[in-house]
Design a protein around this motif. Structure first.
Motif, PDB file in Angstrom:
ATOM      1  N   ARG A  28       0.739  -1.055   0.163  1.00 46.15           N
ATOM      2  CA  ARG A  28       0.006   0.035  -0.023  1.00 46.15           C
ATOM      3  C   ARG A  28       0.832   1.290  -0.122  1.00 46.15           C
ATOM      4  NH1 ARG A  28      -1.562   2.990   4.542  1.00 46.15           N
ATOM      5  NH2 ARG A  28      -3.508   4.433   3.908  1.00 46.15           N
ATOM      6  N   ARG A  29       0.314   2.289  -0.550  1.00 46.26           N
ATOM      7  CA  ARG A  29       1.153   3.634  -0.686  1.00 46.26           C
ATOM      8  C   ARG A  29       0.400   4.653  -0.139  1.00 46.26           C
ATOM      9  NH1 ARG A  29       5.753   4.314  -3.104  1.00 46.26           N
ATOM     10  NH2 ARG A  29       5.356   6.130  -3.823  1.00 46.26           N
ATOM     11  N   LEU A  30       0.700   5.639   0.450  1.00 50.56           N
ATOM     12  CA  LEU A  30       0.065   6.964   0.944  1.00 50.56           C
ATOM     13  C   LEU A  30      -0.105   7.717  -0.188  1.00 50.56           C
ATOM     14  CD1 LEU A  30       2.398   7.641   4.127  1.00 50.56           C
ATOM     15  CD2 LEU A  30       0.070   6.799   4.204  1.00 50.56           C
ATOM     16  N   THR A  31      -1.484   8.199  -0.258  1.00 49.82           N
ATOM     17  CA  THR A  31      -1.990   9.023  -1.437  1.00 49.82           C
ATOM     18  C   THR A  31      -2.004  10.581  -0.683  1.00 49.82           C
ATOM     19  OG1 THR A  31      -3.265   7.264  -2.110  1.00 49.82           O
ATOM     20  CG2 THR A  31      -3.769   9.473  -3.000  1.00 49.82           C
ATOM     21  N   ALA A  32      -1.416  11.519  -1.423  1.00 46.87           N
ATOM     22  CA  ALA A  32      -1.566  12.834  -1.151  1.00 46.87           C
ATOM     23  C   ALA A  32      -2.777  13.670  -1.458  1.00 46.87           C
ATOM     24  CB  ALA A  32      -0.230  13.560  -1.821  1.00 46.87           C
ATOM     25  N   LEU A  33      -3.149  14.502  -0.981  1.00 49.17           N
ATOM     26  CA  LEU A  33      -4.218  15.437  -1.173  1.00 49.17           C
ATOM     27  C   LEU A  33      -3.551  16.911  -1.027  1.00 49.17           C
ATOM     28  CD1 LEU A  33      -7.257  15.736  -2.083  1.00 49.17           C
ATOM     29  CD2 LEU A  33      -7.896  15.538   0.197  1.00 49.17           C
ATOM     30  N   ASP A  34      -3.839  17.494  -1.926  1.00 50.84           N
ATOM     31  CA  ASP A  34      -3.340  19.192  -1.758  1.00 50.84           C
ATOM     32  C   ASP A  34      -4.582  19.774  -1.079  1.00 50.84           C
ATOM     33  OD1 ASP A  34      -2.966  21.806  -2.267  1.00 50.84           O
ATOM     34  OD2 ASP A  34      -1.422  21.230  -3.756  1.00 50.84           O
ATOM     35  N   ILE A  35      -4.506  20.474  -0.052  1.00 58.99           N
ATOM     36  CA  ILE A  35      -5.544  21.182   0.758  1.00 58.99           C
ATOM     37  C   ILE A  35      -5.239  22.715   0.711  1.00 58.99           C
ATOM     38  CG2 ILE A  35      -6.423  19.004   1.814  1.00 58.99           C
ATOM     39  CD1 ILE A  35      -5.069  20.176   4.617  1.00 58.99           C
ATOM     40  N   HIS A  36      -4.591  23.041  -0.032  1.00 61.69           N
ATOM     41  CA  HIS A  36      -4.179  24.503  -0.155  1.00 61.69           C
ATOM     42  C   HIS A  36      -5.287  25.336  -0.422  1.00 61.69           C
ATOM     43  CE1 HIS A  36      -1.741  28.116  -1.041  1.00 61.69           C
ATOM     44  NE2 HIS A  36      -2.343  28.177  -2.215  1.00 61.69           N
ATOM     45  N   PRO A  37      -5.620  26.516   0.297  1.00 59.03           N
ATOM     46  CA  PRO A  37      -6.613  27.437   0.132  1.00 59.03           C
ATOM     47  C   PRO A  37      -6.576  28.338  -0.932  1.00 59.03           C
ATOM     48  CG  PRO A  37      -5.487  28.075   2.040  1.00 59.03           C
ATOM     49  CD  PRO A  37      -4.834  26.906   1.552  1.00 59.03           C
ATOM     50  N   GLY A 307       1.316   4.167  18.539  1.00 62.77           N
ATOM     51  CA  GLY A 307       2.640   3.968  18.391  1.00 62.77           C
ATOM     52  C   GLY A 307       3.302   3.862  16.804  1.00 62.77           C
ATOM     53  N   TRP A 308       2.291   4.415  16.025  1.00 60.74           N
ATOM     54  CA  TRP A 308       2.441   4.742  14.609  1.00 60.74           C
ATOM     55  C   TRP A 308       3.475   5.947  14.587  1.00 60.74           C
ATOM     56  CZ3 TRP A 308      -2.782   4.110  11.659  1.00 60.74           C
ATOM     57  CH2 TRP A 308      -3.071   2.700  12.092  1.00 60.74           C
ATOM     58  N   ILE A 309       4.485   6.184  13.587  1.00 58.88           N
ATOM     59  CA  ILE A 309       5.464   7.124  13.604  1.00 58.88           C
ATOM     60  C   ILE A 309       5.201   7.586  12.159  1.00 58.88           C
ATOM     61  CG2 ILE A 309       7.620   7.966  13.468  1.00 58.88           C
ATOM     62  CD1 ILE A 309       8.081   5.644  15.595  1.00 58.88           C
ATOM     63  N   ALA A 310       5.103   9.140  12.118  1.00 60.77           N
ATOM     64  CA  ALA A 310       5.083   9.748  10.673  1.00 60.77           C
ATOM     65  C   ALA A 310       6.196  10.718  10.511  1.00 60.77           C
ATOM     66  CB  ALA A 310       3.566  10.217  10.531  1.00 60.77           C
ATOM     67  N   GLY A 311       6.624  10.727   9.050  1.00 57.96           N
ATOM     68  CA  GLY A 311       7.720  11.690   8.904  1.00 57.96           C
ATOM     69  C   GLY A 311       7.958  11.528   7.360  1.00 57.96           C
ATOM     70  N   ARG A 318      12.530  14.337  -0.443  1.00 58.19           N
ATOM     71  CA  ARG A 318      11.974  13.698   0.632  1.00 58.19           C
ATOM     72  C   ARG A 318      10.720  13.266   0.177  1.00 58.19           C
ATOM     73  NH1 ARG A 318      12.911  18.271   5.469  1.00 58.19           N
ATOM     74  NH2 ARG A 318      15.037  18.269   5.277  1.00 58.19           N
ATOM     75  N   ARG A 319      10.401  11.924   0.926  1.00 54.35           N
ATOM     76  CA  ARG A 319       9.045  11.391   0.397  1.00 54.35           C
ATOM     77  C   ARG A 319       8.530  10.931   1.851  1.00 54.35           C
ATOM     78  NH1 ARG A 319       8.305   9.773  -4.488  1.00 54.35           N
ATOM     79  NH2 ARG A 319       9.838   9.981  -6.110  1.00 54.35           N
ATOM     80  N   VAL A 320       7.155  11.154   1.936  1.00 50.26           N
ATOM     81  CA  VAL A 320       6.223  10.804   3.124  1.00 50.26           C
ATOM     82  C   VAL A 320       6.473   9.456   3.599  1.00 50.26           C
ATOM     83  CG1 VAL A 320       4.248  10.438   1.835  1.00 50.26           C
ATOM     84  CG2 VAL A 320       4.014  10.966   4.123  1.00 50.26           C
ATOM     85  N   SER A 326       5.983  -2.560  12.593  1.00 54.40           N
ATOM     86  CA  SER A 326       7.164  -3.233  11.630  1.00 54.40           C
ATOM     87  C   SER A 326       7.079  -2.878  10.349  1.00 54.40           C
ATOM     88  CB  SER A 326       7.416  -4.700  11.915  1.00 54.40           C
ATOM     89  OG  SER A 326       6.392  -5.437  11.592  1.00 54.40           O
ATOM     90  N   ARG A 327       5.951  -2.134   9.842  1.00 56.79           N
ATOM     91  CA  ARG A 327       5.580  -1.982   8.489  1.00 56.79           C
ATOM     92  C   ARG A 327       5.804  -0.780   8.162  1.00 56.79           C
ATOM     93  NH1 ARG A 327       4.335  -5.285   5.017  1.00 56.79           N
ATOM     94  NH2 ARG A 327       3.608  -7.363   5.441  1.00 56.79           N
ATOM     95  N   LEU A 328       6.687  -0.396   6.890  1.00 57.18           N
ATOM     96  CA  LEU A 328       6.720   0.956   6.347  1.00 57.18           C
ATOM     97  C   LEU A 328       5.943   1.208   4.936  1.00 57.18           C
ATOM     98  CD1 LEU A 328       8.545   3.333   6.739  1.00 57.18           C
ATOM     99  CD2 LEU A 328      10.190   2.224   5.186  1.00 57.18           C
ATOM    100  N   VAL A 329       4.961   2.321   5.213  1.00 60.63           N
ATOM    101  CA  VAL A 329       4.014   2.518   4.306  1.00 60.63           C
ATOM    102  C   VAL A 329       4.768   3.949   3.787  1.00 60.63           C
ATOM    103  CG1 VAL A 329       1.769   2.945   3.676  1.00 60.63           C
ATOM    104  CG2 VAL A 329       2.176   1.610   5.398  1.00 60.63           C
ATOM    105  N   THR A 330       4.764   3.955   2.515  1.00 61.81           N
ATOM    106  CA  THR A 330       5.500   5.207   2.012  1.00 61.81           C
ATOM    107  C   THR A 330       4.676   5.599   0.845  1.00 61.81           C
ATOM    108  OG1 THR A 330       6.657   3.668   0.082  1.00 61.81           O
ATOM    109  CG2 THR A 330       7.930   4.031   2.196  1.00 61.81           C
ATOM    110  N   GLY A 331       4.992   7.108   0.389  1.00 62.80           N
ATOM    111  CA  GLY A 331       4.419   7.938  -0.580  1.00 62.80           C
ATOM    112  C   GLY A 331       5.134   8.636  -1.514  1.00 62.80           C
TER     113      GLY A 331
END
Length: 362
Positions: A28-37, A307-311, A318-320, A326-331
């Motif tokens: 699975r990959r993280l999906t981005a959504l632009d929320i710029h006003p 205990g999930w960590i985001a960065g 750089r990628r999200v 023990s599972r790394l999900v990237t985007g």
């Protein structure tokens, strides 16, 4: 877990090899959504609650000068502006609770900065301790109790830490300049006392101020407090180094490695801590629990109650990422990820040609 100090300023740069055993990348990959006003040049998301409400600060530039910012709350595709007080032009949100209450500061016709509470975009001036000063609200708990700082005329001009509860503004006491930066749902407050020797962390509870002490040096700065009253942050040691600490039951424990600088930035209710370490050759991050340290590759931004960590990753671009045990999900690319809720929604911003855009990932 309370909101951390200075979250809007930037995500801490924390580079790290992964937890004890190598994490496995998820399909699975993280999906981005632009929320710029719309209508703004640049924006950044600085916090997200469990309902998926995201606070955003947007800015414009006119003739090379940055104009007063304006805050927004984004939810499910809709932006709600956080309006200033009458006659004002700017607002800056600092925290949002699980019920959607937002705190920060807003401008009025008479004041450049007043501590404010917003509900559905409508501002409420929380007042100041002497009604002539300025200030900012910095944190709000789920009971609607708010802490922050006032710049006052008290004793010739002091910055005072305050608690706002059910319409009543209370000076948290002590002498000298103070600022309150966090509060948990039991009304325990953390903050900093500014002294000639440097900053000293304190806890306020039911009218009693407690100095957190140090690890042998002059300074201590709390960054986060959980529902059990455990506090993490940074303190100097006798040799002038900065070390991450955990404070509980009146005792400060050094979480730092034997050499180099370090600091803790977040703690959840499981007493899991994330932080950073640095040496002349590298900057790294860590997760700490029960005396056991583990390391993670990337620039760590936030930790949730699971205990999930985001960065973001350490390489360029750089990628999200989201580390779930023990599972790394990237985007895709991300400039900074600095907020994570318990449902796994990440918030931060991405770089665009003319600035930054507030973004979320899921």
């Amino acid at each position: 877990m309370m909101r951390r100090m200075g979250r809007l300023a930037c995500a801490l740069l924390i580079t790290i090899p992964l937890l004890a055993a190598p994490a496995q990348a998820s399909a699975r990959r993280l999906t981005a959504l632009d929320i710029h006003p719309a209508g703004w040049m640049s924006s950044a998301a600085s916090d997200v609650n469990g309902r998926g409400e995201v606070i955003i600060t947007a800015t414009n530039r006119v003739d090379s000068e940055i104009q007063p910012p304006l805050g927004f709350v984004w939810r499910a595709g809709r932006h709600t502006a956080l309006r200033p007080l009458p006659g004002g032009t700017g607002t800056l949100p600092r925290d949002i609770n699980e019920h959607g209450l937002v705190v920060g500061f807003c401008q009025s016709v008479a004041y450049p900065s007043r501590p404010c509470l917003w509900w559905q975009g409508r501002p409420r001036d929380l007042g100041t301790l002497d009604e002539r000063g300025t200030g900012a609200a910095l944190a709000v708990n789920d009971r609607g109790e708010i802490v922050g700082e006032n710049q006052t005329f008290i004793r010739g001009g002091e910055t005072r830490a305050f608690l706002w509860r059910r319409g009543v503004l209370t000076d948290l006491g002590g002498t000298g300049d103070r600022s309150a930066s966090g509060i948990n749902n039991h009304g325990q407050v953390i903050g900093v006392h500014y002294t000639d020797a440097g900053r000293r962390g304190f806890r306020w509870q039911r009218g009693v101020l407690t100095d957190l002490g140090t690890l042998g040096g002059a300074e201590s700065v709390p960054a986060d407090i959980n529902e059990h009253g455990q506090i993490v942050g940074m303190s100097t040691t006798a040799d002038g180094s900065q070390h991450a600490f955990l404070w509980q039951d009146g005792r400060m424990t050094d979480l730092g490695p034997p050499s180099g600088d370090s600091g803790a930035v977040a703690i959840n209710d499981r007493a899991q801590v994330i932080g950073w370490t640095s040496s002349p050759t590298a900057i790294r991050s860590f997760r700490w629990q029960g005396g056991v340290r583990a390391e993670i590759d990337g620039y760590v931004g936030d930790l949730n109650e699971q205990g999930w960590i985001a960065g973001t990753s350490a390489g360029e671009p750089r990628r999200v990422f989201l580390l779930r045990k023990s599972r790394l999900v990237t985007g895709g690319p991300a400039a900074a990820v600095i907020a994570l809720n318990d449902r796994g929604l990440l918030a931060g911003w991405t770089d665009v040609p003319d600035g930054q855009h507030a973004s979320i990932w899921r």
